[in-house]
Design a protein around this motif. Structure first.
Motif, mmCIF file in Angstrom:
data_model
loop_
_atom_site.group_PDB
_atom_site.id
_atom_site.type_symbol
_atom_site.label_atom_id
_atom_site.label_comp_id
_atom_site.label_asym_id
_atom_site.label_seq_id
_atom_site.Cartn_x
_atom_site.Cartn_y
_atom_site.Cartn_z
ATOM 1 N N PHE A 162 42.212 33.828 36.999
ATOM 2 C CA PHE A 162 41.184 34.175 37.815
ATOM 3 C C PHE A 162 40.379 32.992 38.475
ATOM 4 C CE2 PHE A 162 40.868 36.984 33.997
ATOM 5 C CZ PHE A 162 40.223 38.311 34.634
ATOM 6 N N ALA A 163 40.683 31.890 38.092
ATOM 7 C CA ALA A 163 40.700 30.654 38.991
ATOM 8 C C ALA A 163 41.077 30.907 40.404
ATOM 9 C CB ALA A 163 40.731 29.418 38.351
ATOM 10 N N GLY A 164 42.405 31.149 40.249
ATOM 11 C CA GLY A 164 43.578 31.424 41.565
ATOM 12 C C GLY A 164 43.020 32.574 42.417
ATOM 13 N N VAL A 165 42.704 33.702 41.723
ATOM 14 C CA VAL A 165 42.312 34.854 42.433
ATOM 15 C C VAL A 165 40.924 34.480 43.166
ATOM 16 C CG1 VAL A 165 41.154 37.296 42.167
ATOM 17 C CG2 VAL A 165 43.349 36.453 41.125
ATOM 18 N N SER A 166 40.142 33.975 42.403
ATOM 19 C CA SER A 166 38.506 33.338 42.876
ATOM 20 C C SER A 166 38.927 32.337 43.979
ATOM 21 C CB SER A 166 37.833 33.064 41.792
ATOM 22 O OG SER A 166 36.489 32.364 42.384
ATOM 23 N N ALA A 167 39.620 31.471 44.055
ATOM 24 C CA ALA A 167 39.879 30.493 44.946
ATOM 25 C C ALA A 167 40.519 31.264 46.154
ATOM 26 C CB ALA A 167 40.951 29.496 44.364
ATOM 27 N N ALA A 168 41.385 32.049 45.957
ATOM 28 C CA ALA A 168 42.189 32.632 47.152
ATOM 29 C C ALA A 168 41.342 33.559 47.887
ATOM 30 C CB ALA A 168 43.491 33.340 46.676
#
Length: 336
Positions: free
Chosen positions: A58-64
């Motif tokens: 979720f951190a990665g999807v949110s960051a991307a």
């Protein structure tokens, strides 16, 4: 003064939420294993590893997608891979009666080997940089389908290996005063908490980067990567304390495989082009550090070292620490 305290307070709050939810994930994951008859090692490799990697997802999807911070997205995943492998040092130090590498199943070499393939491929595509845009379909890199296929092959291979080598004996388990439905609902509730906290982390990371004058590659790799590994830390040491060393190791290695799979998911959500062609080359240092650390782990499993330097630390743990410190310092220098 408040502007300095608030981001760190938010960061600590997120880490606390993730750690709290991680303990619930382990407990309910183990309940699901007993109630469904699935093996605990398989639950550790697949269910727990993927669940404890939800913050990175979720951190990665949110960051991307939302924060437009590709460096944090990639740094979070690769930093988490390295941080997960550092847990081996702590487990080895806690294993005083008998060296840890003489207690665990050599079958973990299979999972570690797939980790070398997947993480090494990520590092290679990072080094290619803009040139990797020639290997893409629409905005998605060819790395993405490659990693998805390798992950599925790894899970299938691990399942068949376990089925072939598992001892033919049934474990006696105490009856549980919880139904499968209740266990699944509690598991999903903890998942929601982890998802919310994980989505919040990249935004806090950007605030901290601006506040401290750090590059987002450094923040993503060391700060967010370490924070999102809190569930893995909780799960691993909970299993280790219970004497389930193989489950603890399976969670670490399985989390690394799932973390690299997250890069493929992030690539799909990052619509400005291939994700790994849009990040700092310094991330390749982290990727290859994880590959080297995985290689050290494989050597240790085959050699099964017994001696410790001055009776305190083994050469395997010392080697893992040296690689971790060197890669962290390299990322720090790049960030400055």
């Amino acid at each position: 003064m408040l502007s300095y305290i608030l981001p760190w307070t938010e960061f600590a709050f997120c880490v606390g939420l993730i750690a709290f939810a991680g303990t619930i994930l382990v407990r309910q994951g183990d309940n699901i294993a007993q109630l469904t008859g699935l093996s605990r090692s398989w639950i550790g490799l697949v269910l727990l590893a993927s669940a404890t990697s939800l913050p990175e997802l979720f951190a990665g999807v949110s960051a991307a997608s939302l924060a437009d911070a590709p460096n944090i997205a990639v740094g979070t995943v690769l930093g988490s891979c390295v941080f997960n492998l550092v847990m081996l040092v702590l487990m080895d130090e806690l294993s005083r009666n008998e060296p840890m590498y003489r207690r665990i199943d050599q079958g973990h070499i299979l999972t570690a080997g797939f980790g070398v393939i997947m993480i090494g491929a990520a590092g290679a595509f990072v080094l290619l940089g803009p040139e990797s845009k020639s290997f893409q379909i629409l905005h998605v890199s060819l790395y993405t389908p490659f990693i998805i296929v390798i992950y599925l092959i790894a899970m299938r291979a691990a399942f068949h290996y376990e089925r072939r080598t598992r001892a033919q004996q049934d474990e006696e388990v105490e009856p549980l005063d919880i139904t499968l439905r209740e266990a699944v609902l509690r598991y999903l509730g903890a998942t929601v908490v982890v998802a919310i906290a994980g989505s919040w982390l990249p935004f806090i990371g950007q605030d901290l980067a601006k506040l401290m004058g750090w590059q987002t590659s450094f923040v993503g790799t060391l700060l967010i990567g370490g924070a999102t590994s809190a569930p893995e830390l909780v799960v691993t040491f909970s299993a280790f304390r219970l004497g389930a060393v193989d489950m603890a190791i399976g969670n670490v290695l399985g989390s690394n495989l799932f973390d690299v799979l997250i890069l493929a998911v992030d690539d799909i959500f990052y619509t400005k082009g291939p994700l790994l062609s849009s990040v700092a080359p310094a991330h390749a240092v982290t990727a290859f550090a994880a590959v080297i650390m995985s290689g050290i782990f494989i050597v240790a499993l085959l050699y099964r070292p017994e001696t410790r330097l001055r009776g305190t630390i083994g050469w395997v743990s010392l080697s893992l620490l040296v690689v971790y410190v060197f890669s962290s310092y390299a990322i720090y220098l790049h960030g400055n």
